[in-house]
Design a protein around this motif. Structure first.
Motif, PDB file in Angstrom:
ATOM      1  N   MET A  23      27.419  83.500 130.382  1.00  0.00           N
ATOM      2  CA  MET A  23      26.055  83.023 130.171  1.00  0.00           C
ATOM      3  C   MET A  23      25.749  81.925 131.189  1.00  0.00           C
ATOM      4  O   MET A  23      26.638  81.279 131.725  1.00  0.00           O
ATOM      5  CB  MET A  23      25.885  82.470 128.759  1.00  0.00           C
ATOM      6  N   LYS A  24      24.467  81.685 131.433  1.00  0.00           N
ATOM      7  CA  LYS A  24      24.028  80.620 132.330  1.00  0.00           C
ATOM      8  C   LYS A  24      23.881  79.315 131.547  1.00  0.00           C
ATOM      9  O   LYS A  24      23.497  79.314 130.366  1.00  0.00           O
ATOM     10  CB  LYS A  24      22.694  80.976 132.972  1.00  0.00           C
ATOM     11  N   ALA A  25      24.169  78.206 132.208  1.00  0.00           N
ATOM     12  CA  ALA A  25      24.076  76.904 131.558  1.00  0.00           C
ATOM     13  C   ALA A  25      23.889  75.812 132.606  1.00  0.00           C
ATOM     14  O   ALA A  25      24.165  76.016 133.796  1.00  0.00           O
ATOM     15  CB  ALA A  25      25.323  76.625 130.730  1.00  0.00           C
ATOM     16  N   ILE A  26      23.421  74.651 132.152  1.00  0.00           N
ATOM     17  CA  ILE A  26      23.351  73.449 132.982  1.00  0.00           C
ATOM     18  C   ILE A  26      24.546  72.586 132.605  1.00  0.00           C
ATOM     19  O   ILE A  26      24.646  72.100 131.472  1.00  0.00           O
ATOM     20  CB  ILE A  26      22.039  72.681 132.769  1.00  0.00           C
ATOM     21  N   VAL A  27      25.444  72.413 133.557  1.00  0.00           N
ATOM     22  CA  VAL A  27      26.724  71.771 133.279  1.00  0.00           C
ATOM     23  C   VAL A  27      26.828  70.422 133.991  1.00  0.00           C
ATOM     24  O   VAL A  27      26.527  70.311 135.188  1.00  0.00           O
ATOM     25  CB  VAL A  27      27.889  72.675 133.727  1.00  0.00           C
ATOM     26  N   LEU A  28      27.236  69.403 133.235  1.00  0.00           N
ATOM     27  CA  LEU A  28      27.609  68.111 133.808  1.00  0.00           C
ATOM     28  C   LEU A  28      29.022  68.292 134.365  1.00  0.00           C
ATOM     29  O   LEU A  28      30.009  68.168 133.644  1.00  0.00           O
ATOM     30  CB  LEU A  28      27.585  67.037 132.709  1.00  0.00           C
ATOM     31  N   GLU A  29      29.106  68.624 135.645  1.00  0.00           N
ATOM     32  CA  GLU A  29      30.381  69.045 136.212  1.00  0.00           C
ATOM     33  C   GLU A  29      31.221  67.880 136.713  1.00  0.00           C
ATOM     34  O   GLU A  29      32.441  67.869 136.575  1.00  0.00           O
ATOM     35  CB  GLU A  29      30.140  70.037 137.352  1.00  0.00           C
ATOM     36  N   SER A  30      30.589  66.889 137.315  1.00  0.00           N
ATOM     37  CA  SER A  30      31.289  65.717 137.816  1.00  0.00           C
ATOM     38  C   SER A  30      30.257  64.636 138.108  1.00  0.00           C
ATOM     39  O   SER A  30      29.048  64.883 138.065  1.00  0.00           O
ATOM     40  CB  SER A  30      32.056  66.052 139.103  1.00  0.00           C
ATOM     41  N   ILE A  56      24.275  68.004 137.601  1.00  0.00           N
ATOM     42  CA  ILE A  56      23.346  69.025 137.100  1.00  0.00           C
ATOM     43  C   ILE A  56      23.624  70.322 137.853  1.00  0.00           C
ATOM     44  O   ILE A  56      23.044  70.595 138.905  1.00  0.00           O
ATOM     45  CB  ILE A  56      21.872  68.607 137.304  1.00  0.00           C
ATOM     46  N   VAL A  57      24.534  71.141 137.314  1.00  0.00           N
ATOM     47  CA  VAL A  57      24.951  72.365 137.987  1.00  0.00           C
ATOM     48  C   VAL A  57      24.548  73.568 137.152  1.00  0.00           C
ATOM     49  O   VAL A  57      24.929  73.683 135.975  1.00  0.00           O
ATOM     50  CB  VAL A  57      26.481  72.375 138.231  1.00  0.00           C
ATOM     51  N   TYR A  58      23.777  74.460 137.738  1.00  0.00           N
ATOM     52  CA  TYR A  58      23.360  75.702 137.089  1.00  0.00           C
ATOM     53  C   TYR A  58      24.406  76.754 137.417  1.00  0.00           C
ATOM     54  O   TYR A  58      24.611  77.112 138.575  1.00  0.00           O
ATOM     55  CB  TYR A  58      21.990  76.112 137.624  1.00  0.00           C
ATOM     56  N   LYS A  59      25.128  77.240 136.401  1.00  0.00           N
ATOM     57  CA  LYS A  59      26.254  78.119 136.690  1.00  0.00           C
ATOM     58  C   LYS A  59      26.561  79.031 135.507  1.00  0.00           C
ATOM     59  O   LYS A  59      26.037  78.862 134.409  1.00  0.00           O
ATOM     60  CB  LYS A  59      27.497  77.281 137.024  1.00  0.00           C
ATOM     61  N   ASP A  60      27.440  79.990 135.752  1.00  0.00           N
ATOM     62  CA  ASP A  60      27.954  80.861 134.696  1.00  0.00           C
ATOM     63  C   ASP A  60      29.107  80.176 133.984  1.00  0.00           C
ATOM     64  O   ASP A  60      30.012  79.620 134.629  1.00  0.00           O
ATOM     65  CB  ASP A  60      28.442  82.185 135.295  1.00  0.00           C
ATOM     66  N   VAL A  61      29.077  80.223 132.653  1.00  0.00           N
ATOM     67  CA  VAL A  61      30.171  79.690 131.831  1.00  0.00           C
ATOM     68  C   VAL A  61      30.474  80.714 130.737  1.00  0.00           C
ATOM     69  O   VAL A  61      29.699  81.636 130.497  1.00  0.00           O
ATOM     70  CB  VAL A  61      29.814  78.325 131.201  1.00  0.00           C
ATOM     71  N   GLU A  62      31.587  80.511 130.072  1.00  0.00           N
ATOM     72  CA  GLU A  62      31.972  81.436 129.012  1.00  0.00           C
ATOM     73  C   GLU A  62      31.079  81.274 127.789  1.00  0.00           C
ATOM     74  O   GLU A  62      30.794  80.157 127.347  1.00  0.00           O
ATOM     75  CB  GLU A  62      33.429  81.194 128.616  1.00  0.00           C
ATOM     76  N   LYS A  63      30.652  82.388 127.239  1.00  0.00           N
ATOM     77  CA  LYS A  63      29.826  82.377 126.033  1.00  0.00           C
ATOM     78  C   LYS A  63      30.691  81.983 124.836  1.00  0.00           C
ATOM     79  O   LYS A  63      31.777  82.543 124.641  1.00  0.00           O
ATOM     80  CB  LYS A  63      29.225  83.773 125.828  1.00  0.00           C
TER      81      LYS A  63
END
Length: 332
Positions: free
Chosen positions: A1-8, A13-20
């Motif tokens: 699924m797509k998500a906005i991730v606080l990556e570092s 603000i990273v728009y990426k694929d993550v596990e559902k």
């Protein structure tokens, strides 16, 4: 699924694929239709919030459809819901427990195509609201509701001053006050926002950049206020006690403009004033807020809607504080 991730810290603000995620016992999976930003989300992205951890899916506010349920939560399947983002309040209605937390940090939040949540934090979506409007409601709406109803004990006929009306909490405070039959007054650094507040029912508004803003407010109110709600504090807070009627309640839930300066405290005890801190609210208050919205058919104020892929643009607008109402993210 797509998500906005606080990556570092470098890539907040990273728009990426993550596990559902998958729903466990007592949990559900909500297909998010819309989410909304809060000032909290912005503070997290610039590293000015406690308990930051990487990676985390951001977003406290969300609304959507339950597509998967764990054991004990089957009744919610296929229901349209909004989410209470405040979890583990605890047994004391006066204050939150040490275990209290909010969606979107530390737990993964609603800026994603799906979010996993305990079923106890679900509420039916108000039928008169669309997805974007429903998503705008939870965090800011609850904060404003507790501030006015629980802390300030608002009643019909009260004169209420809202310091800084442009943000999501400010517009909800205005809508709650007007619907309660109170007379609402506002401040803002923008003449345009004051005009928009008047369209929502504010009796009058004053630009706080004016040197004599406090005297103007005293004039407009006919002498003073029964309730003042402030989310910024800062150097002008020392003018507020003089603006209060005897028995007035001053409620605050933020300190973005700085600390309370040295001030003459004598009016506080002589006029029997109360200064009350608050944050978020209980499950019972969330339920009462939703009922209030349904009863009065209140529609949250939305400034702009962005697609999930453009969430960074919404964060940029929040940084500039140019919005009036909520910034909302449409998903799916």
């Amino acid at each position: 699924m797509k998500a906005i991730v606080l990556e570092s810290a470098e890539n907040p603000i990273v728009y990426k694929d993550v596990e559902k995620p998958t729903a466990g016992p007592g949990e559900v999976l909500v297909k998010v239709k819309a989410a909304a930003l809060n000032r909290r989300d912005y503070w997290i992205t610039i590293g000015k919030y406690a308990g930051i951890k990487y990676p985390t899916i951001l977003g406290a506010d969300g609304a959507g459809i339950v597509t998967e349920t764990g054991e004990g939560a089957e009744e919610w399947l296929n229901k349209e819901v909004i989410i209470n983002p405040g979890h583990n309040w605890g047994e004391h209605p006066e204050f939150q427990s040490k275990e209290f937390k909010m969606l979107g940090l530390p737990d993964d939040g609603a800026l994603a195509e799906y979010v996993k949540i305990k079923a106890e934090y679900l509420y039916p979506k108000p039928a008169h609201l669309n997805w974007e409007q429903a998503a705008a409601l939870p965090l800011a709406g609850l904060t404003a509701y507790r501030a006015l109803f629980t802390k300030a004990r608002i009643k019909k006929g009260d004169k209420v001053l809202i310091i800084g009306v442009g943000a999501g909490t400010g517009t909800f405070l205005l809508q709650w006050a007007v619907a309660s039959g109170a007379q609402a007054f506002v401040t803002s650094g923008s003449g345009e926002k004051i005009q928009r507040a008047k369209q929502l029912g504010a009796a009058a508004g004053v630009n706080y950049k004016a040197q004599d803003w406090a005297e103007e407010l005293k004039h407009f109110s006919g002498g003073g206020f029964d309730i003042v709600v402030d989310s910024a504090l800062g150097p002008d807070f020392n003018k507020i006690p003089d603006l209060c009627n005897p028995g007035g309640r001053i409620v605050f839930f933020g300190g973005t403009a700085g600390n309370i300066p040295e001030m003459n405290a004598r009016p506080i005890f002589w006029k029997q004033l109360q200064i009350l801190g608050t944050t978020m609210g209980t499950q019972e208050e969330f339920k009462a807020m939703v009922a209030f919205v349904n009863e009065h058919k209140i529609v949250p104020v939305i400034d702009e809607v962005f697609p999930l892929a453009d969430a960074a643009k919404a964060f940029k607008k929040m940084e500039q504080s140019s919005q009036f109402g909520k910034l909302v993210i449409s998903i799916g």
